[in-house]
Enzyme design. Structure first.
Site, PDB file in Angstrom:
ATOM      1  N   SER A 200       0.843  -1.189   0.000  1.00  0.00           N
ATOM      2  CA  SER A 200       0.000   0.000   0.000  1.00  0.00           C
ATOM      3  C   SER A 200       0.882   1.243   0.000  1.00  0.00           C
ATOM      4  O   SER A 200       2.102   1.150   0.073  1.00  0.00           O
ATOM      5  CB  SER A 200      -0.894   0.001   1.235  1.00  0.00           C
ATOM      6  OG  SER A 200      -0.091   0.254   2.370  1.00  0.00           O
ATOM      7  N   LYS A 201       0.224   2.374  -0.035  1.00  0.00           N
ATOM      8  CA  LYS A 201       0.928   3.666  -0.078  1.00  0.00           C
ATOM      9  C   LYS A 201       1.980   3.798   1.017  1.00  0.00           C
ATOM     10  O   LYS A 201       2.980   4.471   0.843  1.00  0.00           O
ATOM     11  CB  LYS A 201      -0.083   4.805   0.076  1.00  0.00           C
ATOM     12  CG  LYS A 201      -0.688   5.198  -1.240  1.00  0.00           C
ATOM     13  CD  LYS A 201      -1.332   6.566  -1.145  1.00  0.00           C
ATOM     14  CE  LYS A 201      -2.106   6.851  -2.416  1.00  0.00           C
ATOM     15  NZ  LYS A 201      -3.396   7.451  -2.183  1.00  0.00           N
TER      16      LYS A 201
END
Ligand code: GLU
Length: 427
Positions: A200-201
């Site tokens: 994820s980010k």
């Protein structure tokens, strides 16, 4: 005939995991001579944005993915979802709650799913609560519109990420209620970040757009992504999408989660850059230079090509070219301060470099061979190490301690610039 689909929600950038899903569906369709369809899941009017949609479609094309037929848009099919939900309502399997239409889940049943990738998965309906089909604002839920549309698009195989495993039994209930034929399902293990959590980010850059911006080649990114979930066999790693289409076998898809390894992706990108012809890299590199703010309007393609030739075995991304080769394009290039201290803060070394510069003045044809010969003579005459001339010179003309071969660099940079920089005339 195999009919698969990719169903992006245009509420954000194309995530690497989604790009991988698209790639596998596409590979499967192309391998089997089937169809690869698109469905735009833009039921969320507030969060969906045409800007994202355009970017997603553009990213797919950039990766080498093409699709059959026009995409379908869920936002245009609200009346179809309502009609199907009302059909279920009329059969007594749903109820209204205000404007919403909710599916009644029959308890005590077990739903069996024969997943292409994971094998048998069984879920008891006791663990599934009643399912909203149409929300009170009139929009359908993801699970419901997905079933209506997978059936409408005659999808034979639904290949998607493991994050949808819990949705699939709910979707199976809708298939039953609408008396529709079930597709086969396959859930791909998620891509993990280095710490073992879902990529994820938090782990840094995760969208295709950002990798594109960082100077990854689409061939390399696509190649890397398909290795996260499929083993082409015989230790093959570098393979084009065309080769992958030929070799792809859905039964070889891995059921273990793969870790995203940026170093490996960079390595692979470097391999693809190295293999590309300089002419092919030239326009990409010119774009990079422009984006980085270099004025190359009066710079000859031939000059840039020579530099690309020198650096294509050294850069791992196109963006790195700008860092490695800035000194070819401007006099105020970045200087490695530590390297400067080490190689240029020394009178003896500076003196050797001065002598080198003086002798270069007399060199008619400024070729790497001629330059090297002069360098060798000086080393011999003064009884010093070659490094004592080479390092300061490299530092003075490029601001760097590493790079392409010094004499090649000097030839390409040209006599005047080289000598000026060695003499500290222009900096
Ligand atoms: N729009 C959904 C997603 O992006 C599609 C899931 C599916 O393939 O069914 O996750």
């Amino acid at each position: 005939m195999v009919r698969v689909r990719f169903a992006p929600s245009p509420t954000g950038h194309l995530h690497l995991g989604s790009a991988r899903t698209a790639l596998f569906n596409w590979l499967y369709a192309r391998h089997t001579g089937g169809k690869f369809l698109l469905r735009i899941e833009n039921t969320d009017r507030v969060r969906s944005d045409t800007k994202f949609l355009e970017e997603i479609l553009e990213n797919l094309k950039w990766l080498g993915i093409d699709w059959d037929d026009e995409p379908i848009y869920q936002s245009r099919r609200f009346d179809v979802y309502r009609e199907k939900a009302e059909k279920i309502l009329a059969r007594g399997k749903a109820y209204r709650e205000g404007e919403a239409i909710i599916f009644k889940v029959e308890k005590g049943r077990s739903i069996e799913l024969n997943d292409i990738i994971h094998g048998k998965i069984t879920v008891n309906t006791d663990n599934i609560k009643d399912q909203v089909m149409i929300k009170s604002d009139g929009s359908p839920t993801y699970n419901f519109s997905c079933v209506v549309d997978d059936s409408y698009q005659e999808i034979t195989h639904v290949l998607r990420g493991d994050d949808h495993i819990s949705n699939t039994p709910k979707q199976i209930l809708f298939y039953e209620a609408l008396e529709l034929k079930l597709p086969q399902f396959g859930h791909m293990p998620l891509i993990l970040g280095p710490d073992g959590a879902k990529l994820s980010k938090r782990h840094g850059v995760v969208s295709v757009e950002e990798y594109k911006k960082e100077g990854f080649l689409p061939e390399a990114l696509a190649n890397y992504l398909i290795l996260l979930g499929w083993f082409p066999g015989e230790d093959r790693e570098v393979l084009s999408l065309n080769e992958a289409v030929k070799l792809f076998d859905i039964n070889d898809m891995s059921d273990v989660q793969a870790k995203f390894d940026i170093q490996k992706l960079k390595w692979m990108n470097g391999e693809y850059i190295m293999k590309k012809k300089t002419e092919e890299l030239l326009p990409l590199i010119k774009d990079r230079l422009l984006v980085a703010g270099f004025d190359i309007s009066s710079v000859a393609d031939d000059y840039i090509s020579k530099i690309v030739g020198l650096y294509k075995i050294r850069m791992k991304t196109l963006a790195e070219f700008v860092e490695l080769a800035d000194f070819f394009f401007k006099d105020d290039f970045t200087v490695d301060e530590e390297g400067k201290k080490k190689h240029l803060d020394n009178e003896e070394k500076k003196e050797s470099m001065r002598i080198f510069a003086d002798r270069l003045e007399g060199l008619e044809a400024f070729s790497q061979e001629g330059i090297e010969e002069i360098c060798r003579d000086i080393v011999e005459e003064r009884g010093i190490k070659a490094a004592a001339v080479i390092h300061p010179t490299r530092m003075a003309i490029s601001g760097k301690t590493k790079g392409a071969g010094l004499f090649e660099i000097m030839e390409v940079l040209g006599k005047e610039k080289v000598i000026n920089r060695m003499k500290g005339l222009k900096r």
